[in-house]
Design a protein around this motif. Structure first.
Motif, short mmCIF file in Angstrom:
data_model
loop_
_atom_site.label_atom_id
_atom_site.label_comp_id
_atom_site.label_asym_id
_atom_site.label_seq_id
_atom_site.Cartn_x
_atom_site.Cartn_y
_atom_site.Cartn_z
N GLN A 66 0.81 -1.20 0.00
CA GLN A 66 0.00 0.00 0.00
C GLN A 66 0.85 1.26 0.00
N GLY A 67 2.18 1.08 0.06
CA GLY A 67 3.08 2.23 -0.03
C GLY A 67 3.43 2.85 1.31
N TYR A 68 4.05 2.09 2.20
CA TYR A 68 4.47 2.65 3.48
C TYR A 68 5.62 3.61 3.25
N SER A 69 5.61 4.77 3.88
CA SER A 69 6.69 5.74 3.77
C SER A 69 6.74 6.57 5.04
N ILE A 70 7.76 7.41 5.13
CA ILE A 70 7.93 8.20 6.34
C ILE A 70 7.00 9.41 6.33
N ARG A 71 6.93 10.08 7.47
CA ARG A 71 6.15 11.30 7.61
C ARG A 71 7.09 12.49 7.77
N CYS A 72 6.75 13.59 7.10
CA CYS A 72 7.59 14.78 7.14
C CYS A 72 6.71 16.01 7.35
N GLN A 130 2.00 12.41 5.35
CA GLN A 130 2.52 11.09 4.99
C GLN A 130 3.09 11.18 3.59
N CYS A 131 4.37 10.88 3.45
CA CYS A 131 5.02 11.00 2.14
C CYS A 131 4.58 9.88 1.21
N LYS A 132 4.70 10.12 -0.07
CA LYS A 132 4.42 9.09 -1.06
C LYS A 132 5.52 8.02 -0.99
N PRO A 133 5.22 6.80 -1.47
CA PRO A 133 6.17 5.68 -1.31
C PRO A 133 7.56 5.95 -1.87
N GLN A 134 7.66 6.75 -2.94
CA GLN A 134 8.97 6.97 -3.56
C GLN A 134 9.85 7.91 -2.76
N TYR A 135 9.28 8.56 -1.73
CA TYR A 135 10.07 9.49 -0.93
C TYR A 135 10.51 8.80 0.37
N ASP A 136 11.80 8.88 0.65
CA ASP A 136 12.35 8.22 1.84
C ASP A 136 13.10 9.19 2.74
N ALA A 137 12.94 10.49 2.53
CA ALA A 137 13.66 11.48 3.32
C ALA A 137 12.80 12.72 3.52
N CYS A 192 8.72 16.41 1.66
CA CYS A 192 9.26 15.06 1.42
C CYS A 192 10.28 15.11 0.28
N ALA A 193 11.18 14.15 0.26
CA ALA A 193 12.22 14.12 -0.78
C ALA A 193 12.74 12.71 -0.98
N GLN A 194 13.49 12.52 -2.05
CA GLN A 194 14.22 11.28 -2.29
C GLN A 194 15.66 11.50 -1.86
N SER A 195 16.16 10.63 -0.98
CA SER A 195 17.47 10.86 -0.37
C SER A 195 18.60 10.93 -1.38
N GLN A 196 18.46 10.22 -2.51
CA GLN A 196 19.55 10.21 -3.49
C GLN A 196 19.73 11.58 -4.15
N TYR A 197 18.70 12.45 -4.03
CA TYR A 197 18.79 13.76 -4.63
C TYR A 197 18.90 14.87 -3.58
#
Length: 228
Positions: free
Chosen positions: A55-61, A77-84, A107-112
């Motif tokens: 269901q797309g678990y992700s972090i909260r920011c 609640q961030c979208k699944p593709q965001y991990d930071a 929310c963001a993607q850590s690689q970027y």
């Protein structure tokens, strides 16, 4: 005299009860049942976790903006593709006087994450950088923005109102970047050229940073302290 039947000793009566033969498999059957129950619980737990992940678990920011990096107006609640969780800093300096910094969190993607650039045009200069952390409700640490003694040529065109100058680099900016792009509107073609200071993360992932750099090409060289 009336005689009564002789009472049997209770312990002897218990001893006389026929005993069931012991089955050596009873222990193994019990162990098998216990092991089966444990496996069933494990399967159920893993199934629940898989469902949550699907269901797309992700972090909260925090999502907010303002003059302080500690704003916490809205937790999302961030979208699944965001991990930071990201904090972006924008700082404008005019005639050596800095305006209040502007922070935006989302929310963001850590690689970027972790990029930093600065440019100047005429008497004004700008600094943009992002910082990230990777846990629920976290607040990214603001990175060093002090001048580091390195310099780069700077340019921002169009418009061609300002001559090419020199930009003082900050923090971990140890590279000079050169961004080029061609924009065509109708019969008009415009060459975009931006020079300034950058860190390594920006040079690796410039397409995913500021909206200014969504298209085009960037090249980077080492910054120097002796640029004149």
């Amino acid at each position: 005299m009336k005689s009564f039947p002789k009472r049997q000793h209770p312990l002897k009566a218990e001893m006389d009860i026929p005993q069931q033969p012991h089955c050596p498999m009873d222990g193994k059957v019990q162990m098998y049942r216990t092991s089966t129950i444990h496996r069933t619980y494990a399967i159920v737990f893993l199934s629940i976790m898989a469902a949550l992940w699907s269901q797309g678990y992700s972090i909260r920011c925090f999502k907010c903006s303002g003059s302080s990096p500690d704003c916490n107006a809205s937790l999302i609640q961030c979208k699944p593709q965001y991990d930071a969780c990201n904090t972006k800093l924008d700082l404008l300096t005019i005639k050596n006087e800095s305006d209040d910094p502007y922070f935006s969190r989302s929310c963001a993607q850590s690689q970027y994450c972790g990029w930093s650039i600065s440019t100047s045009f005429g008497s004004a200069s700008t600094l943009e950088q992002s910082s990230c952390c990777m846990s629920d409700n976290c607040t990214p640490a603001i990175r060093n923005i002090s001048f580091n003694g390195l310099k780069c040529p700077t340019k921002y065109s169009p418009p061609n109102l300002y001559p090419q100058g020199i930009e003082s680099c900050r923090g971990d900016q140890n590279l000079c970047f050169n961004f080029t792009n061609t924009q065509t509107t109708g019969n008009t073609t415009v060459q975009v050229n931006i020079l300034g200071c950058a860190n390594e993360q920006f040079c690796r992932n410039f397409r995913f940073t500021s909206p200014t750099f969504l298209e085009g090409n960037v090249s980077c060289v080492d910054a120097t302290a002796e640029l004149v």
